[in-house]
Design an enzyme around this catalytic site. Structure first.
Site, mmCIF file in Angstrom:
data_model
loop_
_atom_site.group_PDB
_atom_site.id
_atom_site.type_symbol
_atom_site.label_atom_id
_atom_site.label_comp_id
_atom_site.label_asym_id
_atom_site.label_seq_id
_atom_site.Cartn_x
_atom_site.Cartn_y
_atom_site.Cartn_z
ATOM 1 N N ASP A 51 -16.282 -27.891 4.945
ATOM 2 C CA ASP A 51 -15.476 -26.711 5.223
ATOM 3 C C ASP A 51 -16.114 -25.873 6.332
ATOM 4 O O ASP A 51 -17.233 -25.368 6.182
ATOM 5 C CB ASP A 51 -15.376 -25.895 3.931
ATOM 6 C CG ASP A 51 -14.467 -24.706 4.093
ATOM 7 O OD1 ASP A 51 -13.322 -24.923 4.522
ATOM 8 O OD2 ASP A 51 -14.905 -23.583 3.833
ATOM 9 N N THR A 84 -10.095 -23.188 9.829
ATOM 10 C CA THR A 84 -11.235 -22.498 10.431
ATOM 11 C C THR A 84 -11.926 -23.361 11.478
ATOM 12 O O THR A 84 -12.262 -22.879 12.552
ATOM 13 C CB THR A 84 -12.273 -22.110 9.364
ATOM 14 O OG1 THR A 84 -12.443 -23.220 8.516
ATOM 15 C CG2 THR A 84 -11.800 -20.941 8.568
ATOM 16 N N THR A 85 -12.107 -24.649 11.146
ATOM 17 C CA THR A 85 -12.789 -25.526 12.098
ATOM 18 C C THR A 85 -11.978 -25.608 13.383
ATOM 19 O O THR A 85 -12.530 -25.503 14.481
ATOM 20 C CB THR A 85 -12.955 -26.938 11.493
ATOM 21 O OG1 THR A 85 -13.325 -26.797 10.138
ATOM 22 C CG2 THR A 85 -13.991 -27.734 12.227
ATOM 23 N N ASP A 365 -8.425 -23.868 -0.111
ATOM 24 C CA ASP A 365 -7.664 -24.166 1.112
ATOM 25 C C ASP A 365 -6.245 -24.593 0.762
ATOM 26 O O ASP A 365 -5.270 -24.079 1.293
ATOM 27 C CB ASP A 365 -8.313 -25.316 1.912
ATOM 28 C CG ASP A 365 -9.560 -24.860 2.650
ATOM 29 O OD1 ASP A 365 -9.970 -23.714 2.431
ATOM 30 O OD2 ASP A 365 -10.105 -25.653 3.431
#
Ligand code: ADP
Ligand code: MG
Length: 500
Positions: A51, A84-85, A365
């Site tokens: 994550d 997010t990545t 998520d």
């Protein structure tokens, strides 16, 4: 001084490099074939995660440019739970491309203007042309599956997606779903419990369950005497003083006894004196004390029970089943009734606490994206398709803007393609070939293509059922471009006087 040096100050180079380093760190985790990171702190604690937000949170970043990127990941996580990545990689690539523009003589302000223009055009196209309607449960299941592909949760893909959708459908919002994990068993044994689970200190009376509950927002203990008050009393009056305190508490407890004539459970936020518990025990009333206020509110939402402020106010109890169960040496109370509650608890099972932590993050998520789609509606196909299509659109329309800003728009378009290209690269396929094939197919009218991570090349993402919330892509582009602009605008880093 050369023209390039005059255009980019030292601060800009350092900020860009630091931000790029942070984004390189998470790059290999992107996509269904992304790798995990094992993070180790000085105390020997281990986190294994895929994550992006978690990696960045635990990363020891000291450079201000790097810190800004970490912030943007936090924002993305709080708004959209996922992506997010992607946001961080996109910001890293936007900054990298701006470095090339500097070298070609563009002023940071021109780049910022071009990036801003590009963001507006891309988002508009995303919402009007790329976005698709939510087709109901199937779409929600696909969105959940896309969010968990590549994570530990993938081992039980169907069960997990089903649980997430059921949980969000019941509660209407991911924030009302509590997640508790019990080590042992396998992921597929995870269940959805439509009630509350409490693991607080309680006083045990009976092995069987109870059917009535009362919630109290204070406790039942002697009031603390004022500090520094000195009183002289003899032993006899001291005893009567103590007894009167006890009697007041017992009097208060009478309200509870009256509300629970056949016994039940009282949940209190504060402490309850042992002699009061003993008194209540005689009436078959069990006390769960020091229950946090948030848990009391969950109990109230789950069962429809009212929260009384003090024991004196208690008038009636609420019908709800309370069952005790021991899980891994900890006793839990499971509270549930047939109230149409907007509260649900996901009980996760898994082999070890390390895997369970990562499973919990994956669930967060998935719950988040399902609730985004349920509440906002629209989706796009995944695999970086939306980014590639926004890029094609920008390239076609950059010339309309004119001037040097169009170079920045083209650079923005190139940066967007980093998402599908990294997904392909992490799966062991050629990133350039994948991007070229995607551009080709999109122009040919096969607009829903994305990287085929299993066999290489491209494939229609609808066939694989890879969908994501439109909101997630929109927010990723907005945040990445915003942080890029703020980093580009900084031309000096000056040390501040420490706070006095
Ligand atoms: P993030 O933190 O950005 O969510 P992830 O590692 O979760 O990063 O990767 C998400 C990306 O992987 C999304 O762009 C998503 O569309 C893509 N993806 C998920 N499943 C597939 C798949 N089967 N094929 C191609 N891309 C996929
Ligand atoms: Mg993700």
């Amino acid at each position: 001084m050369t023209e390039i040096e005059s255009n980019k100050s030292k601060a800009q180079i350092h900020n860009i490099r630091a931000a790029k380093t942070v984004s390189e760190t998470v790059k290999s985790t992107l996509g269904p074939m992304g790798m995990d990171k094992l993070m180790l702190d000085g105390g020997g604690n281990v986190i294994v995660t895929n994550d992006g937000a978690t990696i960045l949170r635990e990363l020891d970043v000291s450079h201000p440019g790097g810190k800004m990127i970490v912030e943007v990941a936090k924002t993305q996580e709080s708004l959209c739970y996922d992506g997010t990545t992607s946001t961080v990689i996109l910001a890293g690539q936007l900054l990298a491309n701006s470095e090339t523009l500097f070298e070609r003589g563009l002023h940071p302000n021109v780049i910022c203007r071009g990036y801003h223009e590009a963001t507006q055009m891309a988002i508009k196209y995303l919402e009007s042309d790329i976005s698709l309607k939510n087709e109901g449960r199937e779409t929600l299941l696909s969105v959940a599956k896309t969010a968990i592909t590549g994570k530990t949760l993938e081992n039980a893909l169907d069960e997990v997606a089903e649980l997430c959708v059921a949980a969000v459908e019941r509660t209407g919002d991911a924030d009302n779903v509590k997640v508790v994990s019990f080590p042992g068993g396998s992921l597929a044994d995870s269940t959805l419990y439509s009630g509350c689970i409490i693991n607080k200190d309680y006083v045990l009376h009976s092995e069987e369950g109870y059917d009535e509950i009362v919630l109290v927002n204070t406790g039942l203990e002697e009031e603390k005497s004022e500090d520094n008050v000195q009183v002289q009393i003899d032993v006899k009056s001291f005893q009567s003083y103590k007894a009167s305190g006890k009697n007041t508490l017992i009097d208060k407890a009478k309200h509870l006894v009256a509300a629970l004539p056949n016994g039940g459970v009282v949940f209190t936020r504060d402490a309850v004196n042992d002699f009061v518990c003993a008194h209540l025990k005689k009436h078959n009333i069990m006390v769960a004390r020091r229950v946090p206020e948030s848990a009391l509110r969950s109990l109230s939402r789950a069962t429809g029970a009212m929260i009384y402020q003090t024991p004196d106010e208690v008038v009636e109890s609420t019908h709800a089943g309370v069952v005790r169960e021991k899980r891994n040496d900890v006793w839990y109370l499971f509270v549930q009734n047939d109230y149409d509650s907007k509260e649900a608890t996901l009980i996760l099972r898994g082999a070890t606490s390390h895997t369970l932590d990562e499973v919990e993050r994956g669930f967060d998520d998935a719950l988040g994206v399902v609730s985004l789609v349920l509440n906002n509606g629209e989706v796009v196909v995944g695999g970086g398709n939306a980014y590639a299509r926004m890029a094609s659109h920008l390239r076609q329309h950059a010339a309309l803007v004119g001037g040097r800003a169009q170079m920045a728009i083209e650079a923005f378009a190139d940066a967007l393609e980093i998402i599908p290209s990294t997904i392909a690269e992490n799966a062991g396929h050629d990133p350039l070939d994948t991007i070229l094939a995607m551009r080709h197919e999109i122009l040919q009218g096969n607009r829903e293509v994305g990287p085929n991570v299993n066999e290489g090349g491209v494939i229609d993402m609808r066939v694989l059922g890879v969908y994501e919330p439109t909101e997630l892509i929109k927010q990723a582009v907005l945040s990445a471009s915003e942080v890029t602009n703020s980093i580009l605008r900084i031309d000096d880093i000056i040390a501040r006087r420490p706070n006095q």
